[in-house]
Design a protein around this motif. Structure first.
Motif, mmCIF file in Angstrom:
data_model
loop_
_atom_site.group_PDB
_atom_site.id
_atom_site.type_symbol
_atom_site.label_atom_id
_atom_site.label_comp_id
_atom_site.label_asym_id
_atom_site.label_seq_id
_atom_site.Cartn_x
_atom_site.Cartn_y
_atom_site.Cartn_z
ATOM 1 N N LYS A 57 43.493 48.952 28.954
ATOM 2 C CA LYS A 57 42.769 47.549 29.116
ATOM 3 C C LYS A 57 42.162 47.275 30.297
ATOM 4 O O LYS A 57 41.190 46.901 30.762
ATOM 5 C CB LYS A 57 43.714 46.731 28.496
ATOM 6 N N THR A 58 43.274 47.643 31.148
ATOM 7 C CA THR A 58 42.923 47.125 32.583
ATOM 8 C C THR A 58 41.615 48.071 33.103
ATOM 9 O O THR A 58 40.874 47.592 34.211
ATOM 10 C CB THR A 58 44.345 47.261 33.752
ATOM 11 N N VAL A 59 42.018 49.308 32.795
ATOM 12 C CA VAL A 59 41.332 50.302 33.323
ATOM 13 C C VAL A 59 39.706 49.978 32.956
ATOM 14 O O VAL A 59 38.758 50.378 33.810
ATOM 15 C CB VAL A 59 41.532 51.776 32.910
ATOM 16 N N ILE A 89 39.323 38.729 33.432
ATOM 17 C CA ILE A 89 40.660 38.079 33.383
ATOM 18 C C ILE A 89 41.541 39.140 32.685
ATOM 19 O O ILE A 89 41.442 39.119 31.556
ATOM 20 C CB ILE A 89 40.596 36.666 32.620
ATOM 21 N N ASP A 90 42.730 39.397 33.282
ATOM 22 C CA ASP A 90 43.435 40.462 32.765
ATOM 23 C C ASP A 90 44.898 39.487 32.265
ATOM 24 O O ASP A 90 45.340 38.729 32.869
ATOM 25 C CB ASP A 90 43.936 41.431 33.688
ATOM 26 N N GLU A 91 45.631 40.241 31.336
ATOM 27 C CA GLU A 91 46.764 39.488 30.874
ATOM 28 C C GLU A 91 46.627 38.039 30.312
ATOM 29 O O GLU A 91 47.294 37.365 30.666
ATOM 30 C CB GLU A 91 47.954 39.492 31.875
ATOM 31 N N ILE A 92 45.530 38.066 29.558
ATOM 32 C CA ILE A 92 45.139 36.732 29.151
ATOM 33 C C ILE A 92 46.241 35.918 28.267
ATOM 34 O O ILE A 92 46.179 34.717 28.188
ATOM 35 C CB ILE A 92 43.867 36.914 27.992
HETATM 36 MG MG LIG Z 1 46.981 46.205 32.210
#
Ligand SMILES: [Mg+2]
Ligand SMILES: Nc1ncnc2c1ncn2[C@@H]1O[C@H](COP(=O)(O)OP(=O)(O)OP(=O)(O)O)[C@@H](O)[C@H]1O
Length: 396
Positions: A61-63, A180-183
């Motif tokens: 997801k982060t990538v 926005i990561d880790e929502i």
């Molecule tokens: Mg991640």
């Protein structure tokens, strides 16, 4: 373990890690394409839904969010990234990135006047929404501009702030992509306010796009926030790679370095990783390091698997349980002892512990809050980390 130049450890292409770019990003073309279209449409003032990525730990997801940021930059947009944590305050975090973007745009001749006004609005927003302790790092040397984003109502004030941001970006001839990561860590009320605020400006055709990623346990939204979220975002599940993509993710980086896989070795790697991106990187890395080269052999892959699992146990898996309490571990063990990889029924877990569901509720909730588990349905519980059940049985 001979090391031929073909298998030089320095040149090992694989990259297990959090958000580290894989040597080859496979299987995500539809999402990359959708984001490119969304950005281009917004640049023309046309509405397009954005994406919310959900998926288990280590699926990429982060990538993908980072790739979205790169697409934005290639399109000449400004990108701003925010990673939520368990103690995040969204107004503070958004004020921080808005400040940075506006200051950047205030340096451009075309947008400097518009940016000054926007920074004044942001200053008023900060006075109302950011606690004094946080505001210290958010100094703004322009006069406050009251009335646009300082009513005290977070959703409306965020709409006001995004309007300023969007109009300043438009004056500069650019757009802004906020990732926005880790929502899942955003407090529910703040996420709702964000969505309602975004919805208010979605009709204005401003070049501001918000996209995010989180665990499958994204906070359940209620009321208007829920129906707006469905209109603003497409929920995209990011998961395992299908076998041809997984194969490509392992084969091409190795071949690009002048080495190769024995057919049985690659089959073993594909079987043991089940197509999970993080595991592909980890198993690929170990295979490369073990192999004498230039062809990775099945026996070498077997040793690599042992090393990879060992590495996962000490890193990827262990990091998730390091901060857990004894009660949480007991609950995790009870889940895993039910066998299989889940989801498990909460009632069965409690029974296994010899307790009533009401007694175990608080532990269950804290595991969800920590992001170790999620509830796929009411009364069910699953691990957010792939293959975690086996780790818990092995070493917890
Ligand atoms: Mg991640
Ligand atoms: N499409 C892909 N193909 C091959 N490898 C990938 C792909 N996407 C991600 N990876 C690899 O998987 C690993 C995990 O990626 P990433 O950190 O983005 O996952 P994540 O979903 O954000 O995990 P978490 O929920 O723990 O933050 C990285 O090592 C990355 O290089």
């Amino acid at each position: 373990m001979g090391i031929l130049p073909a298998m030089d450890r320095v040149r090992n292409p694989f990259n297990p890690g959090a958000g580290t770019r894989p040597p080859l990003l496979v299987g995500r073309d539809p999402q990359l394409e959708a984001m490119t279209v969304a950005i281009r449409r917004l640049a023309l003032g046309r509405f397009e839904r954005s994406m919310l990525l959900t998926g288990l730990r280590g699926v990429g997801k982060t990538v993908l969010l980072n790739e979205f940021g790169s697409i934005a930059e290639r399109e000449g947009w400004v990108r701003a990234h925010l990673e939520a944590t368990e103690d995040i305050r969204l107004p503070t975090a958004l004020a921080g990135i808005t400040r940075r973007v506006l200051l950047e745009l205030s340096l451009k001749e075309r947008s400097k006047d518009r940016a000054r006004r926007a920074l004044g609005v942001l200053r008023s927003f900060i006075k109302v929404h950011v606690p004094l302790g946080d505001a210290g790092t958010l100094t703004i040397d322009f006069e406050s501009y009251p009335g646009q984003a300082d009513s005290g109502q977070l959703d409306g004030d965020l709409a006001g702030l995004f309007t300023e941001l969007g109009e300043t970006a438009r004056a500069a001839g650019v757009g802004v992509l906020i990732t926005i990561d880790e929502i899942q860590y955003l407090p529910r009320a703040e996420l709702s306010a964000l969505i309602v605020g975004l919805h208010r400006i979605s009709q204005l055709g401003l070049p501001v796009l918000v996209t995010g990623a989180g665990l499958p346990s994204l906070p359940g939204l209620a009321g208007e926030a829920r129906s707006y979220a469905e209109r603003l975002f497409t929920y995209v599940n990011i998961g395992t790679l299908d076998p041809p993509d997984a194969r490509r993710a392992l084969v091409q980086p190795v071949e690009d370095e002048g080495a190769s896989w024995h057919a049985e070795a690659i089959d073993l790697a594909l079987r043991d990783t089940e197509g999970y991106p993080y595991f592909l990187q980890e198993f690929g890395k170990q295979a490369w390091n073990v192999a004498g080269g230039p062809e990775i052999q099945p026996t070498e892959m077997q040793s690599a698997t042992t090393l990879a699992i060992d590495d996962l146990d000490r890193g990827f898996f262990r990091a998730r349980v390091d901060k857990t309490t004894d009660a949480e571990r007991e609950y995790l063990r009870a889940m895993a002892s039910l066998g299989g990889s889940g989801p498990y029924r909460s009632g069965d877990v409690s029974r296994r512990m010899g307790k009533r569901t009401t007694q175990t509720g608080p532990v269950r909730d804290s595991l969800i809050k920590r992001g170790l588990c999620y509830a796929p349905r009411h009364g069910e519980l699953a691990f957010t980390v792939p293959m975690f059940d086996a780790f818990v049985r092995r070493s917890l």
